[in-house]
Scaffold this motif. Structure first.
Motif, PDB file in Angstrom:
ATOM      1  N   LYS A  12       0.818  -1.216   0.000  1.00 39.77           N
ATOM      2  CA  LYS A  12       0.000   0.000   0.000  1.00 39.77           C
ATOM      3  C   LYS A  12       0.851   1.265   0.000  1.00 39.77           C
ATOM      4  O   LYS A  12       0.432   2.303  -0.502  1.00 39.77           O
ATOM      5  N   CYS A  13       2.044   1.203   0.587  1.00 37.23           N
ATOM      6  CA  CYS A  13       2.890   2.392   0.749  1.00 37.23           C
ATOM      7  C   CYS A  13       3.178   3.048  -0.595  1.00 37.23           C
ATOM      8  O   CYS A  13       3.605   2.391  -1.541  1.00 37.23           O
ATOM      9  N   CYS A  19       4.921   9.503   6.946  1.00 36.89           N
ATOM     10  CA  CYS A  19       5.045   8.786   8.216  1.00 36.89           C
ATOM     11  C   CYS A  19       6.432   8.982   8.829  1.00 36.89           C
ATOM     12  O   CYS A  19       6.572   9.108  10.054  1.00 36.89           O
ATOM     13  N   LEU A  50       0.346   6.990  12.114  1.00 41.12           N
ATOM     14  CA  LEU A  50      -0.860   6.440  11.482  1.00 41.12           C
ATOM     15  C   LEU A  50      -1.705   7.489  10.763  1.00 41.12           C
ATOM     16  O   LEU A  50      -2.025   7.326   9.583  1.00 41.12           O
ATOM     17  N   PRO A  51      -2.086   8.594  11.439  1.00 40.02           N
ATOM     18  CA  PRO A  51      -2.926   9.580  10.748  1.00 40.02           C
ATOM     19  C   PRO A  51      -2.195  10.311   9.631  1.00 40.02           C
ATOM     20  O   PRO A  51      -2.833  10.922   8.773  1.00 40.02           O
ATOM     21  N   CYS A  53      -0.424   8.859   7.304  1.00 45.23           N
ATOM     22  CA  CYS A  53      -0.378   8.040   6.090  1.00 45.23           C
ATOM     23  C   CYS A  53      -1.619   8.264   5.237  1.00 45.23           C
ATOM     24  O   CYS A  53      -2.739   7.996   5.688  1.00 45.23           O
ATOM     25  N   ASP A  56      -3.459   4.613   4.218  1.00 47.20           N
ATOM     26  CA  ASP A  56      -3.764   3.625   5.268  1.00 47.20           C
ATOM     27  C   ASP A  56      -2.846   2.403   5.204  1.00 47.20           C
ATOM     28  O   ASP A  56      -3.290   1.260   5.319  1.00 47.20           O
ATOM     29  N   SER A  59      -0.674   0.208  10.405  1.00 51.21           N
ATOM     30  CA  SER A  59      -1.628  -0.278  11.400  1.00 51.21           C
ATOM     31  C   SER A  59      -0.857  -0.741  12.635  1.00 51.21           C
ATOM     32  O   SER A  59       0.372  -0.825  12.625  1.00 51.21           O
TER      33      SER A  59
END
Length: 228
Positions: A12-13, A19, A50-51, A53, A56, A59
């Motif tokens: 996903k990154c 981050c 987390l916020p 990114c 998402d 985790s």
């Protein structure tokens, strides 16, 4: 010990580096255009990253990991110059421009369509059909002096910056590739890690489109050299 610690999904990154900037302890670094938890003992498990990114990719999980070492984090901070942002893409550098070459005629622009921002263009625009596509990181046109002639000429051009633009380009690019007969894709990116987000989005879009489209990635240095 078993404790709460972050997990980064490399699939996903998008390589934006947000981050790494949000991690005050320096536990996250950008490696080959991806965010990596390089120091588990620097991760306090509070999740400030987390916020930050946009896709998402981060985790929490509970697993075996070294204890948070507050003293080591403090020592690491003391050794650094405490830059305002951890991404190497914003490191200040003074460049020496190449000397001007005498020319009898001005350089002509080679742009063949409008708009050019990935976020603004419509996937159904007629200029896409049968096009050779150029997907360029914003800075490449400023760093590489002959960008119009070497890259824009003969191609439909799209530009973007994965660090500054909100969201992910992959969905829009997938639609463009799926709806149109794109003959080839050239990606121009800077050498900085955050540009890996653009290349990653293109790779995911090609895969999602289900098409075999020839792709060339050109990496440009801040002083205007083609690295590969």
């Amino acid at each position: 010990m078993v404790r709460k610690i972050i997990r980064i999904d490399s699939e996903k990154c998008n390589g934006c580096g947000a981050c790494a900037a949000a991690c005050h302890e320096g536990a996250i670094e950008m490696v080959n255009g991806k965010a990596v938890l390089t120091r588990e003992d620097y991760c306090d498990g509070l999740g400030d990253c987390l916020p930050a990114c946009p896709v998402d990719a981060i985790s929490f999980e509970e697993r075996e990991a070294p204890a948070y070492d507050e003293a080591a984090v403090a020592a690491s901070k003391a050794q650094k110059a405490k830059p305002c942002f951890t991404c190497p893409g914003v490191k200040a550098a003074k460049l020496t421009p190449a000397p001007e070459k005498p020319s009898s005629a001005p350089v002509s622009g080679q742009l063949s369509q409008w708009p050019i921002q990935i976020k603004l263009v419509s996937p159904g625009a007629s200029f896409f059909n049968g096009a050779d596509l150029l997907i360029a990181a914003d800075c490449t046109a400023y760093a590489y002096g002959n960008f119009h002639n070497d890259f824009i000429r003969g191609r439909v051009t799209l530009i973007g910056c994965p660090k500054l633009d909100e969201g992910d380009y992959a969905e829009k690019l997938t639609a463009i590739l799926a709806y149109n007969d794109i003959k080839s894709i050239t990606v121009t990116r800077m050498e900085v890690p955050c540009c890996g987000g653009l290349e990653n989005a293109v790779n995911r879009a090609i895969k999602a489109s289900g098409k075999l489209i020839p792709k060339l990635v050109v990496t440009i240095s801040a002083d205007g050299r083609i690295l590969k």
